[in-house]
Design a protein around this motif. Structure first.
Motif, PDB file in Angstrom:
ATOM      1  N   ARG A 131      61.150  45.615  47.784  1.00 18.17           N
ATOM      2  CA  ARG A 131      60.261  45.292  48.903  1.00 18.17           C
ATOM      3  C   ARG A 131      58.947  44.841  48.279  1.00 18.17           C
ATOM      4  O   ARG A 131      58.306  45.590  47.550  1.00 18.17           O
ATOM      5  CB  ARG A 131      60.070  46.504  49.800  1.00 18.17           C
ATOM      6  N   LEU A 132      58.594  43.586  48.549  1.00 14.33           N
ATOM      7  CA  LEU A 132      57.398  43.011  47.951  1.00 14.33           C
ATOM      8  C   LEU A 132      56.143  43.589  48.568  1.00 14.33           C
ATOM      9  O   LEU A 132      56.086  43.826  49.775  1.00 14.33           O
ATOM     10  CB  LEU A 132      57.410  41.495  48.107  1.00 14.33           C
ATOM     11  N   LEU A 133      55.151  43.815  47.722  1.00 11.25           N
ATOM     12  CA  LEU A 133      53.833  44.264  48.164  1.00 11.25           C
ATOM     13  C   LEU A 133      52.837  43.175  47.762  1.00 11.25           C
ATOM     14  O   LEU A 133      53.215  42.019  47.662  1.00 11.25           O
ATOM     15  CB  LEU A 133      53.521  45.639  47.566  1.00 11.25           C
ATOM     16  N   VAL A 134      51.592  43.496  47.556  1.00 10.79           N
ATOM     17  CA  VAL A 134      50.601  42.450  47.276  1.00 10.79           C
ATOM     18  C   VAL A 134      50.739  41.868  45.870  1.00 10.79           C
ATOM     19  O   VAL A 134      51.251  42.517  44.960  1.00 10.79           O
ATOM     20  CB  VAL A 134      49.148  42.951  47.495  1.00 10.79           C
ATOM     21  N   THR A 135      50.243  40.633  45.751  1.00  8.99           N
ATOM     22  CA  THR A 135      50.154  39.940  44.473  1.00  8.99           C
ATOM     23  C   THR A 135      48.699  39.557  44.259  1.00  8.99           C
ATOM     24  O   THR A 135      48.031  39.107  45.188  1.00  8.99           O
ATOM     25  CB  THR A 135      51.032  38.676  44.471  1.00  8.99           C
ATOM     26  N   ALA A 136      48.223  39.765  43.042  1.00  9.23           N
ATOM     27  CA  ALA A 136      46.860  39.388  42.680  1.00  9.23           C
ATOM     28  C   ALA A 136      46.931  38.397  41.525  1.00  9.23           C
ATOM     29  O   ALA A 136      48.014  38.083  41.022  1.00  9.23           O
ATOM     30  CB  ALA A 136      46.057  40.626  42.285  1.00  9.23           C
ATOM     31  N   THR A 142      64.077  50.530  45.276  1.00  3.84           N
ATOM     32  CA  THR A 142      64.945  51.595  45.779  1.00  3.84           C
ATOM     33  C   THR A 142      66.329  51.467  45.153  1.00  3.84           C
ATOM     34  O   THR A 142      66.904  50.376  45.113  1.00  3.84           O
ATOM     35  CB  THR A 142      65.087  51.516  47.315  1.00  3.84           C
ATOM     36  N   LEU A 143      66.853  52.604  44.685  1.00  2.09           N
ATOM     37  CA  LEU A 143      68.214  52.685  44.174  1.00  2.09           C
ATOM     38  C   LEU A 143      68.890  53.823  44.921  1.00  2.09           C
ATOM     39  O   LEU A 143      68.381  54.942  44.956  1.00  2.09           O
ATOM     40  CB  LEU A 143      68.192  52.957  42.666  1.00  2.09           C
ATOM     41  N   PHE A 193      55.578  54.074  39.288  1.00  2.64           N
ATOM     42  CA  PHE A 193      55.233  55.394  39.800  1.00  2.64           C
ATOM     43  C   PHE A 193      56.339  55.787  40.772  1.00  2.64           C
ATOM     44  O   PHE A 193      56.547  55.118  41.788  1.00  2.64           O
ATOM     45  CB  PHE A 193      53.870  55.366  40.510  1.00  2.64           C
ATOM     46  N   PHE A 194      57.085  56.844  40.426  1.00  6.92           N
ATOM     47  CA  PHE A 194      58.188  57.294  41.276  1.00  6.92           C
ATOM     48  C   PHE A 194      57.632  58.051  42.480  1.00  6.92           C
ATOM     49  O   PHE A 194      56.777  58.927  42.341  1.00  6.92           O
ATOM     50  CB  PHE A 194      59.166  58.165  40.475  1.00  6.92           C
ATOM     51  N   THR A 195      58.113  57.686  43.654  1.00  7.13           N
ATOM     52  CA  THR A 195      57.597  58.249  44.897  1.00  7.13           C
ATOM     53  C   THR A 195      58.591  59.129  45.644  1.00  7.13           C
ATOM     54  O   THR A 195      58.190  59.863  46.542  1.00  7.13           O
ATOM     55  CB  THR A 195      57.143  57.126  45.851  1.00  7.13           C
ATOM     56  N   VAL A 206      57.187  52.618  42.962  1.00  2.08           N
ATOM     57  CA  VAL A 206      56.293  51.475  43.120  1.00  2.08           C
ATOM     58  C   VAL A 206      56.017  50.963  41.716  1.00  2.08           C
ATOM     59  O   VAL A 206      55.679  51.740  40.820  1.00  2.08           O
ATOM     60  CB  VAL A 206      54.980  51.867  43.828  1.00  2.08           C
ATOM     61  N   GLY A 207      56.193  49.662  41.520  1.00  6.28           N
ATOM     62  CA  GLY A 207      55.973  49.063  40.217  1.00  6.28           C
ATOM     63  C   GLY A 207      54.896  48.002  40.259  1.00  6.28           C
ATOM     64  O   GLY A 207      54.806  47.243  41.229  1.00  6.28           O
ATOM     65  N   VAL A 208      54.083  47.960  39.215  1.00  2.00           N
ATOM     66  CA  VAL A 208      53.070  46.925  39.054  1.00  2.00           C
ATOM     67  C   VAL A 208      53.474  46.099  37.839  1.00  2.00           C
ATOM     68  O   VAL A 208      53.752  46.647  36.767  1.00  2.00           O
ATOM     69  CB  VAL A 208      51.665  47.536  38.858  1.00  2.00           C
ATOM     70  N   THR A 209      53.517  44.788  38.027  1.00  3.07           N
ATOM     71  CA  THR A 209      53.924  43.850  36.987  1.00  3.07           C
ATOM     72  C   THR A 209      52.717  43.035  36.553  1.00  3.07           C
ATOM     73  O   THR A 209      52.000  42.495  37.392  1.00  3.07           O
ATOM     74  CB  THR A 209      55.023  42.908  37.526  1.00  3.07           C
ATOM     75  N   MET A 210      52.505  42.964  35.226  1.00  6.54           N
ATOM     76  CA  MET A 210      51.359  42.234  34.687  1.00  6.54           C
ATOM     77  C   MET A 210      51.839  41.288  33.597  1.00  6.54           C
ATOM     78  O   MET A 210      52.464  41.763  32.646  1.00  6.54           O
ATOM     79  CB  MET A 210      50.345  43.220  34.115  1.00  6.54           C
ATOM     80  N   PRO A 211      51.622  40.000  33.691  1.00  2.91           N
ATOM     81  CA  PRO A 211      51.087  39.261  34.827  1.00  2.91           C
ATOM     82  C   PRO A 211      52.061  39.316  36.000  1.00  2.91           C
ATOM     83  O   PRO A 211      53.113  39.951  35.884  1.00  2.91           O
ATOM     84  CB  PRO A 211      50.922  37.841  34.271  1.00  2.91           C
ATOM     85  N   PRO A 212      51.757  38.665  37.121  1.00  2.00           N
ATOM     86  CA  PRO A 212      52.661  38.708  38.275  1.00  2.00           C
ATOM     87  C   PRO A 212      54.074  38.258  37.894  1.00  2.00           C
ATOM     88  O   PRO A 212      54.268  37.452  36.990  1.00  2.00           O
ATOM     89  CB  PRO A 212      52.038  37.710  39.261  1.00  2.00           C
ATOM     90  N   TRP A 213      55.058  38.789  38.609  1.00  2.86           N
ATOM     91  CA  TRP A 213      56.466  38.493  38.370  1.00  2.86           C
ATOM     92  C   TRP A 213      56.703  36.979  38.451  1.00  2.86           C
ATOM     93  O   TRP A 213      56.448  36.356  39.470  1.00  2.86           O
ATOM     94  CB  TRP A 213      57.317  39.229  39.399  1.00  2.86           C
ATOM     95  N   PRO A 214      57.203  36.358  37.362  1.00  2.00           N
ATOM     96  CA  PRO A 214      57.351  34.908  37.340  1.00  2.00           C
ATOM     97  C   PRO A 214      58.646  34.379  37.964  1.00  2.00           C
ATOM     98  O   PRO A 214      58.755  33.193  38.232  1.00  2.00           O
ATOM     99  CB  PRO A 214      57.294  34.571  35.842  1.00  2.00           C
ATOM    100  N   GLY A 215      59.646  35.238  38.154  1.00  2.00           N
ATOM    101  CA  GLY A 215      60.918  34.792  38.737  1.00  2.00           C
ATOM    102  C   GLY A 215      62.091  35.469  38.057  1.00  2.00           C
ATOM    103  O   GLY A 215      61.950  36.180  37.062  1.00  2.00           O
TER     104      GLY A 215
END
Length: 129
Positions: A23-28, A37-38, A57-59, A105-114
């Motif tokens: 589930r996509l959240l914000v992109t900066a 989710t698994l 971060f596991f929720t 919740v995962g944060v990808t740096m730089p943004p996910w390219p594909g």
């Protein structure tokens, strides 16, 4: 730069290369955020990323995560409240061991390219496919 917000969707926007629901959240400018989710009893495909770094971060839920980078390898029990890093080139695989879905919740740096960013690797156990 724009100010952004995005609520967690009720259904998956995509399937990650590892097979988990996304589930996509914000992109900066310098990163992107997503919710993974698994389902109970499921095992992800083992993958590695070519260039991005992630922090998770596991929720919710219980499971295990395998990570391997060079000589450093570990299998970690994961649950709500735990955070992990996934440096570029790290092989990783995770599984849901509980009766409830494993969520992070995962944060990808730089943004996910594909989708070509991730490539399949040999994991510890067969993943879904």
């Amino acid at each position: 730069m724009m100010l952004m917000s995005r609520a967690l969707g009720d259904s998956a926007d995509a399937t990650a290369p590892d097979g988990s629901e996304v589930r996509l959240l914000v992109t900066a400018t310098r990163g992107s955020m997503a919710h993974f989710t698994l389902g109970p009893g499921q095992v992800s495909r083992a993958v590695a990323h070519r260039s991005v770094e992630e922090v998770w971060f596991f929720t919710h839920g219980l499971g295990r995560m395998w990570r391997s980078l060079g000589q450093d390898q570990s299998i970690l029990e994961v649950k709500a409240g735990l955070s992990v890093n996934i440096p570029p080139g790290t092989s990783f695989q995770f599984r849901c061991d509980g009766a409830e879905p494993l969520q992070a919740v995962g944060v990808t740096m730089p943004p996910w390219p594909g989708m070509d960013e991730a490539y399949e690797v040999k994991g510890l156990c067969p993943g879904r496919g």
